[in-house]
Design a protein around this motif. Structure first.
Motif, PDB file in Angstrom:
ATOM      1  N   GLN A  71      47.561  46.463  41.644  1.00 27.40           N
ATOM      2  CA  GLN A  71      46.413  45.791  41.542  1.00 27.40           C
ATOM      3  C   GLN A  71      45.428  45.861  40.610  1.00 27.40           C
ATOM      4  O   GLN A  71      44.724  45.015  40.109  1.00 27.40           O
ATOM      5  CB  GLN A  71      45.664  46.331  42.960  1.00 27.40           C
ATOM      6  CG  GLN A  71      46.291  46.066  44.214  1.00 27.40           C
ATOM      7  CD  GLN A  71      46.568  44.666  44.338  1.00 27.40           C
ATOM      8  OE1 GLN A  71      45.351  44.019  44.685  1.00 27.40           O
ATOM      9  NE2 GLN A  71      47.504  44.139  44.956  1.00 27.40           N
ATOM     10  N   LEU A  72      45.683  47.229  39.884  1.00 32.49           N
ATOM     11  CA  LEU A  72      44.654  47.284  38.489  1.00 32.49           C
ATOM     12  C   LEU A  72      45.055  46.144  37.597  1.00 32.49           C
ATOM     13  O   LEU A  72      44.511  45.556  36.921  1.00 32.49           O
ATOM     14  CB  LEU A  72      44.889  48.551  37.989  1.00 32.49           C
ATOM     15  CG  LEU A  72      43.944  49.412  38.908  1.00 32.49           C
ATOM     16  CD1 LEU A  72      44.384  50.986  38.342  1.00 32.49           C
ATOM     17  CD2 LEU A  72      42.489  49.250  38.779  1.00 32.49           C
ATOM     18  N   ASP A  73      46.553  45.989  37.477  1.00 30.66           N
ATOM     19  CA  ASP A  73      47.117  44.953  36.748  1.00 30.66           C
ATOM     20  C   ASP A  73      46.625  43.658  36.854  1.00 30.66           C
ATOM     21  O   ASP A  73      46.264  42.783  36.013  1.00 30.66           O
ATOM     22  CB  ASP A  73      48.752  45.032  36.488  1.00 30.66           C
ATOM     23  CG  ASP A  73      49.373  46.153  35.946  1.00 30.66           C
ATOM     24  OD1 ASP A  73      48.324  46.947  35.078  1.00 30.66           O
ATOM     25  OD2 ASP A  73      50.580  46.458  36.054  1.00 30.66           O
ATOM     26  N   LEU A  74      46.862  43.211  38.158  1.00 33.50           N
ATOM     27  CA  LEU A  74      46.287  42.023  38.647  1.00 33.50           C
ATOM     28  C   LEU A  74      44.765  41.722  38.495  1.00 33.50           C
ATOM     29  O   LEU A  74      44.555  40.587  37.998  1.00 33.50           O
ATOM     30  CB  LEU A  74      46.394  42.040  40.364  1.00 33.50           C
ATOM     31  CG  LEU A  74      46.123  40.538  40.822  1.00 33.50           C
ATOM     32  CD1 LEU A  74      47.122  39.349  40.555  1.00 33.50           C
ATOM     33  CD2 LEU A  74      46.315  40.707  42.496  1.00 33.50           C
ATOM     34  N   TYR A  75      43.924  42.569  38.468  1.00 33.43           N
ATOM     35  CA  TYR A  75      42.529  42.265  38.198  1.00 33.43           C
ATOM     36  C   TYR A  75      42.167  42.818  36.668  1.00 33.43           C
ATOM     37  O   TYR A  75      40.984  42.924  36.503  1.00 33.43           O
ATOM     38  CB  TYR A  75      41.663  43.092  39.111  1.00 33.43           C
ATOM     39  CG  TYR A  75      41.777  42.550  40.634  1.00 33.43           C
ATOM     40  CD1 TYR A  75      41.228  41.322  41.146  1.00 33.43           C
ATOM     41  CD2 TYR A  75      42.602  43.121  41.586  1.00 33.43           C
ATOM     42  CE1 TYR A  75      41.171  41.000  42.326  1.00 33.43           C
ATOM     43  CE2 TYR A  75      42.727  42.674  42.891  1.00 33.43           C
ATOM     44  CZ  TYR A  75      42.108  41.436  43.149  1.00 33.43           C
ATOM     45  OH  TYR A  75      42.246  40.902  44.395  1.00 33.43           O
ATOM     46  N   ALA A  76      42.984  43.118  35.930  1.00 31.44           N
ATOM     47  CA  ALA A  76      42.624  43.750  34.662  1.00 31.44           C
ATOM     48  C   ALA A  76      41.780  42.816  33.639  1.00 31.44           C
ATOM     49  O   ALA A  76      40.799  43.514  33.166  1.00 31.44           O
ATOM     50  CB  ALA A  76      44.060  43.820  33.841  1.00 31.44           C
ATOM     51  N   GLU A  77      41.726  41.472  33.908  1.00 30.47           N
ATOM     52  CA  GLU A  77      40.834  40.624  33.330  1.00 30.47           C
ATOM     53  C   GLU A  77      39.331  40.759  33.479  1.00 30.47           C
ATOM     54  O   GLU A  77      38.623  40.656  32.740  1.00 30.47           O
ATOM     55  CB  GLU A  77      41.494  38.991  33.396  1.00 30.47           C
ATOM     56  CG  GLU A  77      41.300  38.821  34.781  1.00 30.47           C
ATOM     57  CD  GLU A  77      41.889  37.449  34.605  1.00 30.47           C
ATOM     58  OE1 GLU A  77      41.257  36.299  35.561  1.00 30.47           O
ATOM     59  OE2 GLU A  77      42.664  36.983  34.334  1.00 30.47           O
ATOM     60  N   LEU A  78      39.184  41.200  34.492  1.00 34.13           N
ATOM     61  CA  LEU A  78      37.843  41.492  35.091  1.00 34.13           C
ATOM     62  C   LEU A  78      37.037  42.687  34.398  1.00 34.13           C
ATOM     63  O   LEU A  78      36.023  42.872  34.798  1.00 34.13           O
ATOM     64  CB  LEU A  78      37.890  41.511  36.526  1.00 34.13           C
ATOM     65  CG  LEU A  78      38.241  40.431  37.581  1.00 34.13           C
ATOM     66  CD1 LEU A  78      38.260  40.775  39.024  1.00 34.13           C
ATOM     67  CD2 LEU A  78      37.548  39.171  37.073  1.00 34.13           C
ATOM     68  N   PHE A  79      38.113  43.678  33.744  1.00 33.32           N
ATOM     69  CA  PHE A  79      37.120  44.682  33.267  1.00 33.32           C
ATOM     70  C   PHE A  79      36.737  44.635  31.963  1.00 33.32           C
ATOM     71  O   PHE A  79      36.205  45.410  31.461  1.00 33.32           O
ATOM     72  CB  PHE A  79      38.399  45.993  33.219  1.00 33.32           C
ATOM     73  CG  PHE A  79      38.694  46.571  34.574  1.00 33.32           C
ATOM     74  CD1 PHE A  79      37.947  47.386  35.114  1.00 33.32           C
ATOM     75  CD2 PHE A  79      39.608  45.939  35.391  1.00 33.32           C
ATOM     76  CE1 PHE A  79      38.198  47.950  36.523  1.00 33.32           C
ATOM     77  CE2 PHE A  79      39.941  46.663  36.583  1.00 33.32           C
ATOM     78  CZ  PHE A  79      39.096  47.282  37.283  1.00 33.32           C
ATOM     79  N   ALA A  80      36.606  43.197  31.492  1.00 40.21           N
ATOM     80  CA  ALA A  80      36.000  42.977  30.261  1.00 40.21           C
ATOM     81  C   ALA A  80      36.296  43.788  29.218  1.00 40.21           C
ATOM     82  O   ALA A  80      35.262  44.243  28.311  1.00 40.21           O
ATOM     83  CB  ALA A  80      34.620  42.853  30.381  1.00 40.21           C
ATOM     84  N   GLY A  81      37.538  44.454  28.853  1.00 37.78           N
ATOM     85  CA  GLY A  81      37.828  45.068  27.505  1.00 37.78           C
ATOM     86  C   GLY A  81      37.605  46.512  27.760  1.00 37.78           C
ATOM     87  O   GLY A  81      38.057  47.438  26.912  1.00 37.78           O
ATOM     88  N   SER A  82      37.145  47.013  28.958  1.00 35.59           N
ATOM     89  CA  SER A  82      37.109  48.547  29.163  1.00 35.59           C
ATOM     90  C   SER A  82      38.451  48.924  29.645  1.00 35.59           C
ATOM     91  O   SER A  82      39.154  48.306  29.889  1.00 35.59           O
ATOM     92  CB  SER A  82      35.919  48.856  30.218  1.00 35.59           C
ATOM     93  OG  SER A  82      36.320  48.677  31.470  1.00 35.59           O
ATOM     94  N   CYS A  83      38.452  50.276  29.532  1.00 35.90           N
ATOM     95  CA  CYS A  83      39.856  50.945  29.936  1.00 35.90           C
ATOM     96  C   CYS A  83      39.888  51.309  31.233  1.00 35.90           C
ATOM     97  O   CYS A  83      40.764  51.818  31.646  1.00 35.90           O
ATOM     98  CB  CYS A  83      40.060  51.880  28.775  1.00 35.90           C
ATOM     99  SG  CYS A  83      38.848  53.268  28.974  1.00 35.90           S
ATOM    100  N   ALA A  84      38.723  50.890  32.006  1.00 34.61           N
ATOM    101  CA  ALA A  84      38.706  51.082  33.490  1.00 34.61           C
ATOM    102  C   ALA A  84      39.693  50.832  34.211  1.00 34.61           C
ATOM    103  O   ALA A  84      40.387  51.591  35.332  1.00 34.61           O
ATOM    104  CB  ALA A  84      37.312  50.689  34.027  1.00 34.61           C
TER     105      ALA A  84
END
Length: 138
Positions: A71-84
């Motif tokens: 899920q974190l991979d799926l939504y990775a683009e939403l983190f806007a460059g942060s490492c969260a």
């Protein structure tokens, strides 16, 4: 008593919905609680939502950890460059330990667009804090 398993839940929505005004709709006693798409205030209360909200059920901790990382991979683009949104090997192993202990694994992040992403693996049958909650799939 059966061994606990975990149900997966996801909520992605605008932050304004979290406080629409106030949080009563996120509490089980409120008339809108079961139909409200927003995440509940207490993690265990996901189990009181309709079974259709369950995104997956995992009987093995590693399967749950794989889902969480995916899920974190799926939504990775939403983190806007942060490492969260990164899920390190250490966090993966920690998730396996948490799930094996019958506990919940919950993550929540503010993401782009003033939205909030909530990923949840909620222990079920029994839940250690709310053992009176029945499994939504039974």
């Amino acid at each position: 008593m059966t061994a606990p398993h975990h149900h997966a839940y996801v909520w992605l929505g605008h932050g304004d919905v979290l406080v629409k005004p106030g949080d009563a709709h996120r509490r089980p006693g409120h008339a809108e609680f079961r139909s409200a798409q927003v995440m509940p205030l207490e993690c265990a209360d996901w189990l009181l939502k309709p079974a259709s909200r369950v995104e997956g059920t995992f009987h093995e901790p590693r399967e749950g950890a794989d889902w969480f990382a995916g899920q974190l991979d799926l939504y990775a683009e939403l983190f806007a460059g942060s490492c969260a949104g990164e899920f390190s090997r250490e966090r993966y192993e920690e998730t396996i330990r948490i799930l094996a202990a019958g506990e919940d694994r919950v993550g929540g992040w503010w993401v782009v667009g003033d939205r909030f992403l909530s990923l949840n693996l909620i222990a079920c049958s029994p839940h250690r804090v709310r053992p009176e909650y029945r499994c939504p799939l039974r």
